[in-house]
Design an enzyme around this catalytic site. Structure first.
Site, mmCIF file in Angstrom:
data_model
loop_
_atom_site.group_PDB
_atom_site.id
_atom_site.type_symbol
_atom_site.label_atom_id
_atom_site.label_comp_id
_atom_site.label_asym_id
_atom_site.label_seq_id
_atom_site.Cartn_x
_atom_site.Cartn_y
_atom_site.Cartn_z
ATOM 1 N N LYS A 172 0.838 -1.210 0.000
ATOM 2 C CA LYS A 172 0.000 0.000 0.000
ATOM 3 C C LYS A 172 0.869 1.255 0.000
ATOM 4 O O LYS A 172 0.577 2.233 -0.708
ATOM 5 C CB LYS A 172 -0.919 0.004 1.225
ATOM 6 C CG LYS A 172 -1.793 1.263 1.336
ATOM 7 C CD LYS A 172 -2.718 1.417 0.148
ATOM 8 C CE LYS A 172 -3.436 2.770 0.133
ATOM 9 N NZ LYS A 172 -4.352 2.958 1.254
ATOM 10 N N LEU A 173 1.949 1.263 0.769
ATOM 11 C CA LEU A 173 2.834 2.424 0.781
ATOM 12 C C LEU A 173 3.525 2.604 -0.564
ATOM 13 O O LEU A 173 3.711 3.741 -1.027
ATOM 14 C CB LEU A 173 3.868 2.300 1.894
ATOM 15 C CG LEU A 173 3.335 2.385 3.326
ATOM 16 C CD1 LEU A 173 4.483 2.286 4.327
ATOM 17 C CD2 LEU A 173 2.543 3.669 3.557
#
Length: 298
Positions: A172-173
């Site tokens: 996600k990052l």
């Protein structure tokens, strides 16, 4: 799972409300934690959910506890309360955008106390949360992923296991790094153009529909060109938080984060000058203003 697990949900905000709604409508017994915004809580109660006054009560009533919180400090606090209340045999699913460094530490603490942690951060918007078509990238063992899949499928249109615990938050990052990096590039390119006689509409007429076009570009430029404030509702404060986590992960990994640090610093500047509650496309205004170009009202 042969019997439907009892579900707990902490964080029924913009994303969590829709997710929780879809689970209770699928027939899962749902307990939600009281929220400062009573509207989603009351809606879920009307749909058949029950409300817990505190984390300990919620944890005691549930088998699987979903978290959808602002970031790692809040997740750490709630998981600490779940562990203190007793988590033997319970599963915590963190759908927040959290720091993988923290996620791995929490997984070890929960495992020691007899529980399981899974990270399943989200992609897309509250609209898809309500419709049950979110994307999620899951960090879990294969067995845990399959065990939880029927619950996740209530609110996710696409669920991909990307690795073991912590991998979901890492992915996600990385995903957010790409979009926030593009936001920084778009903003700087627009400022350079404005200083040299290329306005935003002209810029968009060339880039739009070309090889550098994408969904993120379209929502970003919908604000820039049409001044639609709601085109991309993601605050600069949250963007800065995500980039701090990404830079922390790069540092822990021994990676020289030249680009990530630059993107993070630009967002830090935006928040430091009091613009943290602005939405991401408004970074274009901030970069323009810092360079003596006033785009507001254009």
């Amino acid at each position: 799972m042969t019997e439907k697990p009892r579900i707990g949900f902490v964080g029924v905000g913009l994303m969590g409300h829709g997710m929780a709604k879809n689970m209770v409508e699928a027939g899962y017994a749902l307990t939600v934690l009281g929220h400062r915004n009573r509207e989603p809580v009351e809606d879920l109660l009307r749909r058949g959910a029950t409300e817990a006054a505190d984390v300990a009560t919620l944890a005691g009533a549930c088998d699987v506890i979903f978290l959808c919180l602002p970031g790692s400090p809040q997740v750490e606090a709630v998981v600490g309360e779940i562990i203190s209340a007793g988590c033997e045999g319970k599963t915590v699913v963190d759908c927040s955008t959290s720091n993988p460094v923290s996620t791995r530490a929490l997984e070890a603490a929960l495992r020691k106390a007899g529980g399981v942690l899974v990270d399943a951060p989200l992609s897309r918007t509250p609209k898809e949360a309500w419709e049950g078509t979110l994307d999620t990238m899951v960090g879990a063992s294969q067995d845990d992923f399959e065990r939880l899949r029927p619950v996740i499928d209530c609110w996710a249109g696409k669920a991909v296991r990307v690795g073991e615990v912590g991998a979901g938050h890492t992915m996600k990052l990385l995903n957010n790094f790409l979009s926030l990096g593009y936001a920084a590039i778009y903003s700087e390119a627009l400022a350079i153009g404005a200083k040299n006689g290329i306005d935003a509409a002209t810029f968009h007429s060339v880039i739009g529909g070309g090889r550098m076009d994408c969904g993120f570009y379209q929502t970003f430029m919908k604000y820039v060109v049409e001044r639609d404030r709601d085109a991309h509702k993601f605050t600069l404060r949250n963007a800065h938080k995500d980039m701090r986590y990404l830079v922390s992960l790069a540092t822990e990994s021994g990676i020289a984060g030249y680009v990530s640090s630059a993107v993070k610093n630009g967002l830090a500047t935006a928040e430091a000058i009091g613009r943290g509650d602005d939405y991401l496309p408004m970074l274009s205004d901030i970069v323009a203003e810092l360079n003596g170009v006033d785009r507001k009202g254009s």
